[in-house]
Design an enzyme around this catalytic site. Structure first.
Site, PDB file in Angstrom:
ATOM      1  N   TYR A 182       0.612  -1.204  -0.014  1.00 40.89           N
ATOM      2  CA  TYR A 182      -0.171  -0.025   0.374  1.00 40.89           C
ATOM      3  C   TYR A 182       0.577   1.450   0.499  1.00 40.89           C
ATOM      4  O   TYR A 182       0.367   2.839   0.027  1.00 40.89           O
ATOM      5  CB  TYR A 182      -0.827  -0.484   0.747  1.00 40.89           C
ATOM      6  CG  TYR A 182      -2.143  -0.800   1.445  1.00 40.89           C
ATOM      7  CD1 TYR A 182      -2.044  -2.115   0.130  1.00 40.89           C
ATOM      8  CD2 TYR A 182      -3.002  -1.235   1.742  1.00 40.89           C
ATOM      9  CE1 TYR A 182      -2.981  -2.927   0.325  1.00 40.89           C
ATOM     10  CE2 TYR A 182      -4.055  -2.697   2.114  1.00 40.89           C
ATOM     11  CZ  TYR A 182      -3.617  -2.916   1.436  1.00 40.89           C
ATOM     12  OH  TYR A 182      -4.610  -4.603   1.157  1.00 40.89           O
ATOM     13  N   LYS A 222       3.834 -15.529   3.850  1.00 40.60           N
ATOM     14  CA  LYS A 222       4.065 -16.086   2.497  1.00 40.60           C
ATOM     15  C   LYS A 222       5.215 -16.466   2.593  1.00 40.60           C
ATOM     16  O   LYS A 222       5.732 -16.308   0.985  1.00 40.60           O
ATOM     17  CB  LYS A 222       3.089 -16.167   1.855  1.00 40.60           C
ATOM     18  CG  LYS A 222       2.895 -17.183   0.611  1.00 40.60           C
ATOM     19  CD  LYS A 222       2.183 -18.051   0.486  1.00 40.60           C
ATOM     20  CE  LYS A 222       1.862 -19.281  -0.233  1.00 40.60           C
ATOM     21  NZ  LYS A 222       1.258 -19.726  -0.044  1.00 40.60           N
ATOM     22  N   ASP A 241      -2.593 -18.676   3.569  1.00 41.78           N
ATOM     23  CA  ASP A 241      -3.690 -19.550   2.492  1.00 41.78           C
ATOM     24  C   ASP A 241      -4.299 -20.430   3.973  1.00 41.78           C
ATOM     25  O   ASP A 241      -5.372 -21.194   4.275  1.00 41.78           O
ATOM     26  CB  ASP A 241      -2.594 -20.434   1.265  1.00 41.78           C
ATOM     27  CG  ASP A 241      -1.977 -20.840   1.736  1.00 41.78           C
ATOM     28  OD1 ASP A 241      -1.129 -20.596   3.018  1.00 41.78           O
ATOM     29  OD2 ASP A 241      -1.264 -21.589   0.199  1.00 41.78           O
ATOM     30  N   ASP A 281      -5.449  -7.344   5.569  1.00 42.67           N
ATOM     31  CA  ASP A 281      -6.315  -5.757   4.997  1.00 42.67           C
ATOM     32  C   ASP A 281      -7.663  -7.510   5.693  1.00 42.67           C
ATOM     33  O   ASP A 281      -8.494  -7.674   5.688  1.00 42.67           O
ATOM     34  CB  ASP A 281      -6.288  -5.418   3.887  1.00 42.67           C
ATOM     35  CG  ASP A 281      -7.436  -4.613   3.856  1.00 42.67           C
ATOM     36  OD1 ASP A 281      -8.053  -4.346   4.314  1.00 42.67           O
ATOM     37  OD2 ASP A 281      -7.111  -3.837   2.579  1.00 42.67           O
ATOM     38  N   ASP A 338     -11.376  -9.009   7.479  1.00 41.40           N
ATOM     39  CA  ASP A 338     -12.262  -8.742   7.155  1.00 41.40           C
ATOM     40  C   ASP A 338     -12.899 -10.565   6.984  1.00 41.40           C
ATOM     41  O   ASP A 338     -14.487 -10.937   7.283  1.00 41.40           O
ATOM     42  CB  ASP A 338     -12.511  -8.304   5.817  1.00 41.40           C
ATOM     43  CG  ASP A 338     -12.343  -6.374   5.471  1.00 41.40           C
ATOM     44  OD1 ASP A 338     -12.804  -5.895   6.210  1.00 41.40           O
ATOM     45  OD2 ASP A 338     -12.411  -6.272   4.033  1.00 41.40           O
TER      46      ASP A 338
END
Length: 345
Positions: free
Chosen positions: A133, A180, A213, A237, A241
């Site tokens: 970001y 990851k 994952d 992020d 959620d």
């Protein structure tokens, strides 16, 4: 000593839910002064091209906290507006921690069938100032069949290590670091190093690691196993959620963007501006009220923050909720329900 809170109601349902949060804070009778910047919104941006003026930014810097409604309007076709308000505040005030609690307030809100795994009560700690970001990158041969886009995923040792320290400082049982690193090698190496160092300093806290994952799958199968998850900007992020939905929906989700060093914070509900229901008076105010509880906690009013959370929980248990939670209450009525159940410390 009076604390000054800058209030940015923003767009869509932002002003509606923020109004209920402010009225609920008023009931507590705390020494708070509200500086409302109701002109920081899409209307102003469309008229002037300015997302957040330098003058308004200085007013914000001079305050003790920001209570934020929502940003976003379908009339604005560029990301410059949102970046110019919310991301400017996050980056320029160095609010490097995004603190997203997820607690199931009532078992009926859980989408999970198995009651044994419903009791989610965790915090997602998201690195808030780096990652994908940062807007580092560009486009080559834009608009052609050879268009090439590059976005840089930035991880610094300082940025990762300080958010790791925060995660361990709030942990009750354990910290799970999510990355990851098996595929994203270079940034993953920084995260792995900072994680191992932080874990070594706090051996009494259980330390675990999951690839993102696998973390998403385990969140669905057994969210109750998590206490604190710490991860980068983009994974945080997404996972926060997911956690919010497992805890009853985005309408209830609160967040804090904070700098633990300076103590400054920006507090906002997660649901966004929800333009499809703006002006209908049915937006859920609980996320805004619970965000104000996070603000009170960080300003030194922990007992009052707890009272707000209990009042929201009671309103939910009584079914005095907005349509997103299966009720018939409007925004104002749901806010009034919380205030009716609010027992001041």
């Amino acid at each position: 000593m009076t604390k000054t809170v800058t209030v940015i109601p923003g767009d869509g349902i932002g002003p509606e839910v923020t109004r209920e949060a402010l009225e609920t804070l008023d009931v507590l009778g705390l020494d708070l002064r509200f500086d409302v910047l109701d002109h920081v919104n899409a209307d102003t941006y469309l008229r002037t091209g300015v997302s957040l003026s330098d003058e308004d930014f200085e007013r914000i810097k001079a305050s003790d906290a920001v209570l934020f409604g929502a940003i976003g309007d379908p009339r604005v076709k560029t990301s410059d507006y949102g970046r110019g308000v919310l991301l400017r505040l996050r980056f320029d005030l160095d609010l490097f921690v995004n603190h997203r609690p997820a607690t199931l307030l009532h078992e009926d809100l859980s989408p999970l069938r198995d009651g044994r795994s419903r009791s989610i009560d965790c915090v997602i700690v998201r690195e808030n100032s780096e990652g994908l970001y940062t807007d580092i990158g560009g486009v080559l041969r834009g608009g052609t069949e050879h268009e090439t886009a590059v976005d840089a995923d930035v991880s610094t040792y300082m940025g990762v290590s300080r958010v790791m320290e925060y995660a361990y400082s709030i942990a009750r049982r354990g910290v799970c670091m999510v990355d990851k690193s098996n595929a994203v090698r270079h940034g993953g190496q920084v995260w792995q190093r900072a994680f191992k160092e932080a874990a070594a300093r706090r051996p009494e806290i259980a330390s675990t690691h999951l690839y993102v994952d696998a973390a998403a799958m385990k969140f669905i199968s057994d969210p109750a196993q998590f206490d604190v998850i710490v991860t980068n900007n983009s994974y945080g992020d997404i996972l926060s959620d997911l956690a919010a939905m497992l805890a009853g929906g985005l309408g209830n989700a609160a967040s804090a963007n904070i700098n633990p060093v300076t103590g400054f914070g920006l507090y906002e509900p997660v649901h966004g501006s929800a333009p499809d229901i703006a002006g209908q008076g049915i937006g859920n105010p609980f996320g805004a009220i619970l965000s104000s509880a996070l603000m009170l906690e960080n300003l030194g009013w922990a007992a009052e923050a707890g009272a707000l959370r209990r009042a929201v929980g009671t309103a939910i248990s009584k079914g005095q909720v907005t349509p997103d939670l299966g009720g018939t209450f409007g925004t104002k009525e749901a806010g009034e329900a919380v205030r009716a159940f609010l027992v001041t410390p």
